[in-house]
Design an enzyme around this catalytic site. Structure first.
Site, PDB file in Angstrom:
ATOM      1  N   ASP A   7       0.808  -1.226   0.000  1.00 12.48           N
ATOM      2  CA  ASP A   7       0.000   0.000   0.000  1.00 12.48           C
ATOM      3  C   ASP A   7       0.840   1.275   0.000  1.00 12.48           C
ATOM      4  O   ASP A   7       0.455   2.290   0.566  1.00 12.48           O
ATOM      5  CB  ASP A   7      -0.962   0.035   1.215  1.00 12.48           C
ATOM      6  CG  ASP A   7      -1.727  -1.261   1.358  1.00 12.48           C
ATOM      7  OD1 ASP A   7      -2.234  -1.747   0.342  1.00 12.48           O
ATOM      8  OD2 ASP A   7      -1.786  -1.795   2.472  1.00 12.48           O
TER       9      ASP A   7
ATOM     10  N   GLY B 248       1.422   2.973  -2.555  1.00  8.36           N
ATOM     11  CA  GLY B 248       0.998   3.816  -3.676  1.00  8.36           C
ATOM     12  C   GLY B 248       1.707   3.419  -4.962  1.00  8.36           C
ATOM     13  O   GLY B 248       1.913   4.242  -5.863  1.00  8.36           O
ATOM     14  N   LYS B 249       2.037   2.140  -5.048  1.00 13.13           N
ATOM     15  CA  LYS B 249       2.744   1.643  -6.243  1.00 13.13           C
ATOM     16  C   LYS B 249       1.920   1.780  -7.515  1.00 13.13           C
ATOM     17  O   LYS B 249       2.455   2.014  -8.581  1.00 13.13           O
ATOM     18  CB  LYS B 249       3.111   0.156  -6.081  1.00 13.13           C
ATOM     19  CG  LYS B 249       4.133  -0.126  -5.014  1.00 13.13           C
ATOM     20  CD  LYS B 249       4.478  -1.590  -4.967  1.00 13.13           C
ATOM     21  CE  LYS B 249       3.376  -2.507  -4.488  1.00 13.13           C
ATOM     22  NZ  LYS B 249       2.933  -2.286  -3.111  1.00 13.13           N
TER      23      LYS B 249
ATOM     24  N   THR C 163       3.195 -12.245   3.696  1.00 18.45           N
ATOM     25  CA  THR C 163       2.465 -12.949   2.655  1.00 18.45           C
ATOM     26  C   THR C 163       3.324 -14.163   2.247  1.00 18.45           C
ATOM     27  O   THR C 163       4.397 -14.388   2.818  1.00 18.45           O
ATOM     28  CB  THR C 163       2.103 -12.015   1.479  1.00 18.45           C
ATOM     29  OG1 THR C 163       1.176 -12.699   0.632  1.00 18.45           O
ATOM     30  CG2 THR C 163       3.338 -11.574   0.668  1.00 18.45           C
TER      31      THR C 163
ATOM     32  N   GLN D 161       2.339  -6.231  -2.806  1.00 20.35           N
ATOM     33  CA  GLN D 161       2.645  -6.177  -1.373  1.00 20.35           C
ATOM     34  C   GLN D 161       3.937  -5.378  -1.150  1.00 20.35           C
ATOM     35  O   GLN D 161       4.230  -4.507  -1.943  1.00 20.35           O
ATOM     36  CB  GLN D 161       2.755  -7.592  -0.769  1.00 20.35           C
ATOM     37  CG  GLN D 161       1.420  -8.323  -0.655  1.00 20.35           C
ATOM     38  CD  GLN D 161       1.001  -8.997  -1.939  1.00 20.35           C
ATOM     39  OE1 GLN D 161       1.783  -9.676  -2.576  1.00 20.35           O
ATOM     40  NE2 GLN D 161      -0.241  -8.835  -2.317  1.00 20.35           N
TER      41      GLN D 161
ATOM     42  N   GLY E 226      -4.079  -4.820  -4.735  1.00 24.65           N
ATOM     43  CA  GLY E 226      -5.147  -4.079  -5.400  1.00 24.65           C
ATOM     44  C   GLY E 226      -4.871  -2.608  -5.471  1.00 24.65           C
ATOM     45  O   GLY E 226      -4.314  -2.031  -4.542  1.00 24.65           O
ATOM     46  N   HIS E 227      -5.203  -2.021  -6.602  1.00 25.40           N
ATOM     47  CA  HIS E 227      -5.192  -0.574  -6.653  1.00 25.40           C
ATOM     48  C   HIS E 227      -6.170  -0.061  -7.698  1.00 25.40           C
ATOM     49  O   HIS E 227      -6.603  -0.794  -8.566  1.00 25.40           O
ATOM     50  CB  HIS E 227      -3.787  -0.014  -6.858  1.00 25.40           C
ATOM     51  CG  HIS E 227      -3.072  -0.626  -8.002  1.00 25.40           C
ATOM     52  ND1 HIS E 227      -2.028  -1.488  -7.838  1.00 25.40           N
ATOM     53  CD2 HIS E 227      -3.270  -0.512  -9.323  1.00 25.40           C
ATOM     54  CE1 HIS E 227      -1.619  -1.883  -9.017  1.00 25.40           C
ATOM     55  NE2 HIS E 227      -2.339  -1.298  -9.933  1.00 25.40           N
ATOM     56  N   THR E 228      -6.481   1.199  -7.522  1.00 29.55           N
ATOM     57  CA  THR E 228      -7.502   1.803  -8.373  1.00 29.55           C
ATOM     58  C   THR E 228      -6.847   2.817  -9.294  1.00 29.55           C
ATOM     59  O   THR E 228      -6.069   3.649  -8.851  1.00 29.55           O
ATOM     60  CB  THR E 228      -8.538   2.521  -7.473  1.00 29.55           C
ATOM     61  OG1 THR E 228      -8.971   1.572  -6.506  1.00 29.55           O
ATOM     62  CG2 THR E 228      -9.730   3.012  -8.260  1.00 29.55           C
TER      63      THR E 228
HETATM   64  P1  IMP Z   1      -2.198 -12.831   2.451  1.00 32.90           P
HETATM   65  O1  IMP Z   1      -1.281 -12.269   1.426  1.00 32.90           O
HETATM   66  O2  IMP Z   1      -3.651 -12.643   2.133  1.00 32.90           O
HETATM   67  O3  IMP Z   1      -1.865 -14.259   2.801  1.00 32.90           O
HETATM   68  O4  IMP Z   1      -1.966 -12.000   3.812  1.00 32.90           O
HETATM   69  C1  IMP Z   1      -0.757 -12.056   4.553  1.00 32.90           C
HETATM   70  C2  IMP Z   1      -0.416 -10.687   5.138  1.00 32.90           C
HETATM   71  O5  IMP Z   1      -0.075  -9.806   4.094  1.00 32.90           O
HETATM   72  C3  IMP Z   1      -1.564 -10.017   5.902  1.00 32.90           C
HETATM   73  O6  IMP Z   1      -1.035  -9.274   6.968  1.00 32.90           O
HETATM   74  C4  IMP Z   1      -2.158  -9.079   4.853  1.00 32.90           C
HETATM   75  O7  IMP Z   1      -2.836  -7.991   5.429  1.00 32.90           O
HETATM   76  C5  IMP Z   1      -0.909  -8.635   4.120  1.00 32.90           C
HETATM   77  N1  IMP Z   1      -1.167  -8.242   2.722  1.00 32.90           N
HETATM   78  C6  IMP Z   1      -1.406  -9.049   1.677  1.00 32.90           C
HETATM   79  N2  IMP Z   1      -1.569  -8.329   0.556  1.00 32.90           N
HETATM   80  C7  IMP Z   1      -1.406  -7.049   0.904  1.00 32.90           C
HETATM   81  C8  IMP Z   1      -1.411  -5.822   0.148  1.00 32.90           C
HETATM   82  O8  IMP Z   1      -1.582  -5.775  -1.077  1.00 32.90           O
HETATM   83  N3  IMP Z   1      -1.200  -4.682   0.872  1.00 32.90           N
HETATM   84  C9  IMP Z   1      -0.955  -4.710   2.213  1.00 32.90           C
HETATM   85  N4  IMP Z   1      -0.929  -5.812   2.925  1.00 32.90           N
HETATM   86  C10 IMP Z   1      -1.147  -6.981   2.285  1.00 32.90           C
END
Ligand code: IMP
Length: 390
Positions: free
Chosen positions: A11, A13-14, A227, A212, A38-40
Site C-alpha cells: 500500500d 501507492g505503487k 504474505t 505487497q 489491489g489498486h484503483t
Molecule cells: P495474504 O497475502 O492474504 O496471505 O496475507 C498475509 C499478510 O499480508 C496479511 O497481513 C495481509 O494484510 C498482508 N497483505 C497481503 N496483501 C497485501 C497488500 O496488497 N497490501 C498490504 N498488505 C497486504
C-alpha cells in the site's frame, strides 16, 4: 528489465507510480502474489480496479503478463478482464497468463477463511495455494487442459462439501465452487495462455511490477506476519523466468509515513489522534479488504534494510501531502525518534523541483542522507501529474 517494488508493508501507492512509469515500457509483468493486491486507476474519468492485471493495461502499447510466480484466482481475473474491456475495448488482447502460474481453488479460499484470521490475511486463499505449490500438489494453469482435470474438479468438490459443515456461510462456498467451474471454461476459451519463458523471449522494455511490500516478504519480512511469496525485486527473476543479470533499475516506493494491514509488530504505530488523522486524510483503508490500515511514523531502520535488500536505484516517496499541516513529525532511525517541524505546503518553486517549504526539504534531506540515496520522485497529490521529478 526494471523492477518496481514496495519498500514497506504494501500500500505504498505503487499503482499510481507504475501507471506513470509503465508508459515507458513495452511490457509490464506481475511476478508474485494474486488478488490480495489491489489498486484503483482512472482512465478518462472511469474507475479501474486492478488486482491481478498489471497496471500497464492502461497504455494501449503495453503488453501485460501474469507471470508464473503468481497465484491466480481465475474467476476474479475473468471479472477484472470484463471490467477492463468495458473501459478499454480490446485490452484483453494485451493480457497474457503464464501456464505455470498456480490457480487458487475454492478449497484454498475455505482454508484461508477458517485459518487466515490468525495472521490477518486478506482471505483470498494465497497462503494455502502457495503451500500446495511448494508441497507439489498445486494446480497450474496448464493443468486445466489435461485429461484428468475433471477428476481433480470432482475431488475439490467432494472435499469442499465434506468441510463445508464447519462454516455458517455455506452458500458462499457453493457460489465459489460454481464460479470456479465457470472460470475454468472461460480460461480455456478466452485467455491468452503462454509458456513460462514468454517474458524472457520478449524483445522490448520490461517493467516487473511487485505486489505487497518488502516487509511482507516470506523470507526477509516480519515472519510469520507476511504474505507467502518473494516480494523482493529478486523475486521478479524467478517469477518471470529471467536470468540474474537482467535487472537494470529498481524503483523502490515508500510512503512518507508507515501503514500496515493485518497483524504483526509495528513499533512506530500511532494509537492516538495523529494516527487517526493520517488514516482519515490518507484514506488508509484496504483497497482489497476495506480494513482500516494501522498508521505510524516512518521507520528508517526498516526502510534502509529494504533499500539494501532490493538493490534500489531510484527512490520514490508517496503521499507527502497527507502529512501537510501536522505540527511535529517523527522518524525512527537507529531506534531513536528524530523530530521534524511539519510542512504547510508541498508546492515547488516555479520552474524548479525545489520545495517551497524548508520543513519538507529538511525531512527529505534527512531520509536521503541516512539512506545514502536520492529520492528521485515525490508524489504530492493523488492526481496522475501530482508527482515531482527531482
Ligand atoms: P495474504 O497475502 O492474504 O496471505 O496475507 C498475509 C499478510 O499480508 C496479511 O497481513 C495481509 O494484510 C498482508 N497483505 C497481503 N496483501 C497485501 C497488500 O496488497 N497490501 C498490504 N498488505 C497486504
Amino acid at each position: 528489465m526494471d523492477v518496481l517494488v514496495g519498500l514497506q508493508y504494501g500500500d505504498e501507492g505503487k499503482g499510481k507510480v507504475t501507471d506513470l512509469l509503465s508508459e515507458k515500457y513495452d511490457m509490464v509483468a506481475r511476478y508474485q502474489g494474486g488478488n490480495n493486491a489491489g489498486h484503483t486507476l482512472y482512465h478518462n474519468g472511469k474507475k479501474l480496479v486492478l488486482n491481478q492485471i498489471p497496471s500497464g493495461i492502461i497504455h494501449e502499447h503495453t503488453i501485460n503478463v501474469l507471470g508464473s510466480g503468481m497465484v491466480v484466482n481465475l474467476f476474479h481475473l475473468m471479472n477484472e478482464i470484463e471490467n477492463v474491456k468495458s473501459i478499454l475495448p480490446n485490452s484483453e488482447k494485451r493480457i497474457f497468463l503464464s501456464e505455470n502460474a498456480h490457480i487458487i481453488t475454492p478449497l484454498h479460499l475455505l482454508e484461508d477463511y477458517l485459518q487466515g484470521s490468525i495472521i490477518g490475511t486478506t482471505l483470498k486463499g494465497i497462503g494455502p495455494c502457495y503451500r500446495d505449490k511448494v508441497y507439489r500438489k498445486g494446480i497450474r494453469v496448464k493443468d486445466i487442459f489435461s485429461d484428468d482435470f475433471d477428476i481433480k474438479l470432482v475431488e475439490i468438490e467432494k472435499k469442499l462439501r465434506g468441510n463445508i459443515d464447519q462454516i455458517s456461510n455455506k452458500s458462499l462456498f457453493t457460489e465459489h465452487l460454481n464460479n470456479f467451474k465457470l472460470s475454468i471454461d472461460y480460461a480455456k476459451n478466452n485467455l491468452n495462455i503462454v509458456e513460462s519463458d514468454f517474458v524472457r523471449k520478449f524483445d522490448g522494455k520490461i517493467l516487473a511490477e511487485g505486489a505487497q511490500g518488502t516487509m511482507l516478504d516470506i523470507e526477509h519480512g516480519s515472519y510469520p506476519f507476511v504474505t507467502s511469496s518473494t516480494t523482493l525485486s529478486s523475486g521478479s527473476l524467478i517469477g518471470l523466468s529471467m536470468p540474474p543479470k537482467s535487472i537494470d533499475r529498481v524503483y523502490g516506493v515508500f510512503k512518507s509515513y508507515l501503514t500496515r494491514v493485518g497483524n504483526g509488530d509495528m513499533i512506530t504505530e500511532l494509537n492516538d489522534n495523529v494516527g487517526k488523522y493520517i488514516q482519515g486524510k490518507g484514506a488508509e483503508f484496504g483497497a482489497t479488504t476495506g480494513r482500516p490500515r494501522r498508521c505510524g511514523w516512518l521507520n528508517l531502520d526498516e526502510l534502509k534494510e529494504s533499500v539494501e535488500l532490493n538493490g534500489v536505484t531510484d527512490l520514490i516517496m508517496t503521499k507527502t501531502d497527507i502529512l501537510s499541516g501536522i505540527k511535529t513529525l517523527k522518524i525512527l532511525f537507529k531506534n531513536e525518534y528524530h523530530e521534524f517541524k511539519g510542512w504547510e505546503t508541498t508546492e515547488v518553486d516555479d520552474n524548479s523541483s525545489n520545495f517551497k517549504d524548508i520543513n519538507l526539504i529538511n525531512y527529505v534531506d534527512f531520509i536521503e542522507s541516512k539512506l545514502g540515496i536520492r529520492i528521485n520522485y515525490v508524489s504530492i497529490s493523488p492526481e496522475r501529474n501530482g508527482i515531482i521529478i527531482r
